[in-house]
Scaffold this active site. Structure first.
Site, short mmCIF file in Angstrom:
data_model
loop_
_atom_site.label_atom_id
_atom_site.label_comp_id
_atom_site.label_asym_id
_atom_site.label_seq_id
_atom_site.Cartn_x
_atom_site.Cartn_y
_atom_site.Cartn_z
N TYR A 14 0.85 -0.85 0.10
CA TYR A 14 0.34 0.16 0.16
C TYR A 14 1.01 0.93 -0.12
O TYR A 14 2.10 1.37 0.39
CB TYR A 14 -1.26 0.06 0.91
CG TYR A 14 -0.43 0.45 2.49
CD1 TYR A 14 -0.35 1.62 3.09
CD2 TYR A 14 0.38 -0.44 3.14
CE1 TYR A 14 0.54 1.89 4.36
CE2 TYR A 14 1.12 -0.17 4.64
CZ TYR A 14 0.82 1.02 5.40
OH TYR A 14 1.82 0.95 5.79
N TYR A 64 9.30 -1.33 4.13
CA TYR A 64 8.85 -0.30 4.89
C TYR A 64 9.71 1.94 4.07
O TYR A 64 10.74 1.17 3.80
CB TYR A 64 8.91 0.36 5.71
CG TYR A 64 8.50 1.70 6.30
CD1 TYR A 64 6.71 1.64 6.91
CD2 TYR A 64 8.76 2.35 6.93
CE1 TYR A 64 6.22 1.89 7.76
CE2 TYR A 64 8.38 3.72 6.70
CZ TYR A 64 6.70 3.66 7.47
OH TYR A 64 6.61 4.89 8.14
N PHE A 121 2.70 9.94 5.03
CA PHE A 121 3.43 9.36 3.55
C PHE A 121 4.01 7.88 4.06
O PHE A 121 4.78 8.07 4.93
CB PHE A 121 4.46 10.30 3.20
CG PHE A 121 4.92 9.22 2.12
CD1 PHE A 121 4.80 9.89 0.31
CD2 PHE A 121 5.83 8.11 1.74
CE1 PHE A 121 5.15 9.26 -1.13
CE2 PHE A 121 7.08 7.21 0.91
CZ PHE A 121 6.30 8.04 -0.04
N GLU A 122 4.24 6.72 3.32
CA GLU A 122 4.54 5.80 3.92
C GLU A 122 4.44 4.30 2.24
O GLU A 122 2.97 4.69 1.97
CB GLU A 122 4.65 4.55 5.18
CG GLU A 122 2.98 4.58 5.20
CD GLU A 122 2.61 4.32 6.68
OE1 GLU A 122 3.95 4.23 7.35
OE2 GLU A 122 2.06 4.27 7.29
N ILE A 123 4.97 3.76 1.77
CA ILE A 123 4.38 2.85 1.66
C ILE A 123 5.08 1.70 1.58
O ILE A 123 5.78 1.55 2.38
CB ILE A 123 5.37 2.70 -0.66
CG1 ILE A 123 5.03 4.15 -0.87
CG2 ILE A 123 5.21 1.79 -1.04
CD1 ILE A 123 6.05 4.67 -2.37
#
Length: 388
Positions: free
Chosen positions: A200, A228, A285-287
């Protein structure tokens, strides 16, 4: 007809014929070169853009040819954008989606999942759905995943909120903010609409993407075994997490088997783990890999924190919770700093510091004003532990 008249008609006829031929050639040349210009902007196949006549160009959609950090052309990850927002956020979320589409997703077409604690209105869904051809799903958050649990001592929680209000701590008196932090910490990846995805990318209302993203961060992370990804780091408000580190240490004492060998403890602590230096990845903000959040270590970690009530008795944020887990339960080389992604969540902006990256991304941010250079940023600590 005399000789002079005949000569005049011949000249006029030649001029008209030449003009007709030139006009036809110019039109054909314009049509052909326009197609070539369109085709030159694409390279690897995904889908046909809506604005291209399928009868004039191949039924393909290509990734940009100027990508400087390319990953597996044509490949896609099992991924989605996940957005937590309310109906009142409509205009702000429209802006965020439009920017990530323009800077990245118009070439990759990843789906979106939008979640809300109440039903989205038909108008909200209609307005959001028309700005992209990507799949859009709208979900209602289950009651138990969002609202304060019944077992929380409300008198104790109320006193904690009043104390934070007196200290002028941002969101100190907000229950809904605490609900959000708890949901993002332990539940969003369990939602029925999100379960089918592994990766995500979290998108917030009213954020900005300042650079073209000419590679696929999802595929990059998958291929390089990352769990992460972040763009901004900073210090947490100590008054909001006064007992969090104590509980982290208690959990580690109970489960030392979850701590990774080559972890990033030195990012979190300046004294070998005795105290927390408050550094965390700014999680708006994080993927990330949701298999990590769904795994044994993080599940046990969240359940332990949940049982302590600190999301309501204090104001534990999902940013320190995610950051501490990633830094301790994964190796530091599984955490990715996406320097090339220019990102802004007011009042902080990350702007790529590398000149070539900044130029190739056609960035609109100013490198000199990047939060990385601020004394409140923890980027220098991260750079130090990974040897940058």
């Amino acid at each position: 007809m005399n000789t002079a008249s005949r000569y005049l008609y011949l000249v006029l006829g030649a001029v008209i014929s030449f003009h007709y031929i030139l006009s036809f050639t110019h039109q054909e040349y314009g049509r052909i070169t326009s197609l070539n210009n369109i085709a030159s902007h694409f390279r690897d196949e995904t889908k046909t853009p809506a604005f291209v006549d399928q009868n004039l160009v191949p039924l393909k959609y290509y990734a940009p040819s100027n990508s400087w950090n390319e990953t597996a052309p044509g490949r896609r990850a099992n991924a989605a954008f996940v957005i937590l927002c309310r109906n009142s956020d409509l205009l702000r979320i429209l802006g965020s989606i439009r920017e990530i589409e323009d800077r990245f997703n118009r070439r990759y077409n990843y789906p979106y999942v939008l979640l809300n604690e109440v039903e989205f209105t038909d108008d909200f869904k209609r307005r959001v759905s028309v700005i992209t051809s990507a799949k859009m799903e709208f979900g209602l958050i289950p009651h138990d995943h969002w609202f304060q649990p019944d077992w929380i001592d409300e008198d104790k929680a109320t006193q904690a909120r009043k104390k934070m209000i007196s200290q002028s701590i941002i969101y100190g008196g907000s229950i809904s903010y605490r609900n959000m932090c708890r949901f993002n910490s332990g539940f969003f990846f369990k939602h029925d609409l999100v379960k089918k995805y592994r990766w995500y990318w979290r998108i917030e209302p009213n954020v900005h993407f300042h650079c073209d993203i000419n590679f696929d961060p999802f595929v990059y992370m998958e291929e390089h075994k990352k769990i992460y990804g972040f763009t901004i780091t900073m210090y947490e408000y100590e008054e909001t997490i006064t007992t969090l580190w104590k509980h982290v240490k208690d959990f580690v004492d109970l489960h030392p088997e979850f701590v990774a060998e080559d972890n990033a403890l030195d990012f979190l602590s300046d004294d070998g783990g005795t105290t927390y230096n408050l550094c965390h990845f700014w999680s708006n903000f994080e993927i990330a890999d949701m298999n990590f959040w769904r795994g044994t270590a993080y599940t046990a970690f969240f359940d332990y924190l949940e049982s302590q009530g600190g999301f309501y008795y204090e104001r534990w944020g999902d940013a320190p919770v995610h950051s501490i887990a990633a830094a301790l339960f994964a190796s530091k080389d599984q955490i990715q700093f996406f320097d090339e992604i220019g990102y802004e969540h007011h009042p902080y902006t990350h702007c790529p510091q590398d000149e070539e990256t900044w130029r190739r991304g056609m960035c609109t941010c100013e490198r000199e004003q990047s939060f990385d250079l601020d004394s409140y940023s923890c980027t220098n600590k991260w750079d130090k532990i990974i040897g940058r």
